[in-house]
Design a protein around this motif. Structure first.
Motif, short mmCIF file in Angstrom:
data_model
loop_
_atom_site.label_atom_id
_atom_site.label_comp_id
_atom_site.label_asym_id
_atom_site.label_seq_id
_atom_site.Cartn_x
_atom_site.Cartn_y
_atom_site.Cartn_z
N ARG A 37 1.03 1.35 -5.22
CA ARG A 37 0.10 0.41 -4.59
C ARG A 37 0.12 -0.90 -5.36
O ARG A 37 0.42 -0.95 -6.55
CB ARG A 37 -1.31 0.97 -4.52
CG ARG A 37 -2.02 1.13 -5.86
CD ARG A 37 -3.36 1.81 -5.69
NE ARG A 37 -4.06 1.99 -6.95
CZ ARG A 37 -5.15 2.73 -7.09
NH1 ARG A 37 -5.68 3.36 -6.04
NH2 ARG A 37 -5.73 2.84 -8.29
N GLN A 38 -0.23 -1.94 -4.62
CA GLN A 38 -0.33 -3.26 -5.23
C GLN A 38 -1.63 -3.90 -4.80
O GLN A 38 -1.83 -4.19 -3.61
CB GLN A 38 0.85 -4.14 -4.83
CG GLN A 38 0.90 -5.46 -5.55
CD GLN A 38 2.24 -6.15 -5.41
OE1 GLN A 38 3.04 -5.84 -4.54
NE2 GLN A 38 2.51 -7.09 -6.30
N ALA A 39 -2.51 -4.08 -5.77
CA ALA A 39 -3.79 -4.72 -5.50
C ALA A 39 -3.60 -6.23 -5.52
O ALA A 39 -2.65 -6.74 -6.13
CB ALA A 39 -4.81 -4.30 -6.55
N PRO A 40 -4.49 -6.97 -4.88
CA PRO A 40 -4.36 -8.44 -4.87
C PRO A 40 -4.30 -8.99 -6.29
O PRO A 40 -5.15 -8.68 -7.13
CB PRO A 40 -5.62 -8.89 -4.14
CG PRO A 40 -6.01 -7.73 -3.29
CD PRO A 40 -5.63 -6.51 -4.06
N LEU A 46 2.43 2.81 -9.86
CA LEU A 46 2.59 4.16 -9.34
C LEU A 46 1.22 4.78 -9.11
O LEU A 46 0.32 4.65 -9.93
CB LEU A 46 3.40 5.00 -10.33
CG LEU A 46 3.55 6.48 -9.99
CD1 LEU A 46 4.41 6.66 -8.73
CD2 LEU A 46 4.17 7.22 -11.16
N VAL A 47 1.09 5.48 -7.99
CA VAL A 47 -0.13 6.22 -7.69
C VAL A 47 0.11 7.72 -7.88
O VAL A 47 -0.63 8.39 -8.59
CB VAL A 47 -0.60 5.95 -6.25
CG1 VAL A 47 -1.79 6.84 -5.89
CG2 VAL A 47 -0.95 4.49 -6.07
N VAL A 91 -2.09 -2.76 -1.00
CA VAL A 91 -1.02 -2.37 -0.11
C VAL A 91 -0.33 -1.16 -0.73
O VAL A 91 0.08 -1.20 -1.89
CB VAL A 91 -0.01 -3.51 0.09
CG1 VAL A 91 1.13 -3.05 1.00
CG2 VAL A 91 -0.70 -4.72 0.70
N TYR A 92 -0.22 -0.11 0.04
CA TYR A 92 0.38 1.14 -0.42
C TYR A 92 1.81 1.25 0.11
O TYR A 92 2.04 1.10 1.31
CB TYR A 92 -0.46 2.32 0.04
CG TYR A 92 -1.71 2.51 -0.80
CD1 TYR A 92 -2.75 1.58 -0.73
CD2 TYR A 92 -1.84 3.58 -1.67
CE1 TYR A 92 -3.89 1.72 -1.51
CE2 TYR A 92 -2.98 3.74 -2.45
CZ TYR A 92 -4.00 2.80 -2.37
OH TYR A 92 -5.12 2.95 -3.15
N TYR A 93 2.73 1.53 -0.80
CA TYR A 93 4.14 1.64 -0.47
C TYR A 93 4.63 3.05 -0.76
O TYR A 93 4.29 3.63 -1.78
CB TYR A 93 4.97 0.67 -1.32
CG TYR A 93 4.63 -0.79 -1.15
CD1 TYR A 93 3.65 -1.39 -1.93
CD2 TYR A 93 5.31 -1.57 -0.21
CE1 TYR A 93 3.35 -2.72 -1.79
CE2 TYR A 93 5.01 -2.92 -0.07
CZ TYR A 93 4.02 -3.48 -0.85
OH TYR A 93 3.72 -4.81 -0.70
N GLY A 111 9.37 1.64 1.62
CA GLY A 111 8.81 1.27 2.90
C GLY A 111 8.17 -0.11 2.81
O GLY A 111 8.06 -0.69 1.72
N HIS A 112 7.71 -0.64 3.94
CA HIS A 112 7.14 -1.99 3.97
C HIS A 112 5.70 -2.03 3.53
O HIS A 112 5.18 -3.12 3.29
CB HIS A 112 7.27 -2.57 5.37
CG HIS A 112 8.67 -2.94 5.73
ND1 HIS A 112 9.36 -3.94 5.08
CD2 HIS A 112 9.53 -2.44 6.63
CE1 HIS A 112 10.59 -4.04 5.59
NE2 HIS A 112 10.72 -3.13 6.52
N GLY A 113 5.04 -0.92 3.40
CA GLY A 113 3.66 -0.92 2.93
C GLY A 113 2.64 -0.86 4.04
O GLY A 113 2.88 -1.32 5.16
N THR A 114 1.50 -0.29 3.69
CA THR A 114 0.38 -0.21 4.63
C THR A 114 -0.89 -0.57 3.85
O THR A 114 -1.08 -0.12 2.72
CB THR A 114 0.29 1.19 5.27
OG1 THR A 114 -0.75 1.22 6.23
CG2 THR A 114 0.07 2.30 4.23
N LEU A 115 -1.72 -1.41 4.44
CA LEU A 115 -2.88 -1.96 3.74
C LEU A 115 -4.06 -1.01 3.81
O LEU A 115 -4.45 -0.54 4.89
CB LEU A 115 -3.27 -3.30 4.35
CG LEU A 115 -4.51 -3.99 3.76
CD1 LEU A 115 -4.28 -4.33 2.29
CD2 LEU A 115 -4.83 -5.26 4.56
#
Length: 120
Positions: A37-40, A46-47, A91-93, A111-115
């Motif tokens: 995941r990538q936070a703002p 890694l999760v 955003v979770y990848y 993958g492209h990620g999902t918010l």
């Protein structure tokens, strides 16, 4: 090879979401799979990860709240997220280490990620 993530959305603190990720294309073998995941304003982190035999590992912030699983026959990986907190927002990848043929090397695909937004 493509990875398609889905299942993101907006949820209140304490709520739950289930993310899915489907791998498709020319795939000989999928080894490890994982969720990042990538936070703002922050770097991607890694999760959770899961081996081809189903051994899971989790980063400390999500341990006990998130569950990673996979379905090898369907070439999918899932992330069940419970007791969500605002700090889980991002955003979770999904990622997978894949061999595209018996003689091919292992390469990481994303993958492209999902918010996911956790907010009251």
């Amino acid at each position: 090879v493509q990875l398609q993530a889905s299942g993101g959305g907006t949820v209140q603190p304490g709520g739950s979401l289930r993310l899915s990720c489907a791998a498709s294309g020319t795939i000989f073998r999928i080894n490890g799979m994982g969720w990042y995941r990538q936070a703002p304003g922050k770097q991607r982190e890694l999760v959770a990860g899961i081996t081809s035999s189903g051994v899971a590992n989790y980063e400390a912030p999500v341990k006990g709240r998130f569950t990673i699983s996979r379905d090898n026959a369907k070439q999918m990986v899932y992330l069940e997220m419970n007791s969500l907190k605002p700090e889980d927002t991002g955003v979770y990848y999904c990622s997978a280490r894949i061999k595209t043929g018996p003689s091919a090397g292992n390469y990481d695909y994303w993958g492209h990620g999902t918010l996911v937004t956790v907010s009251s």
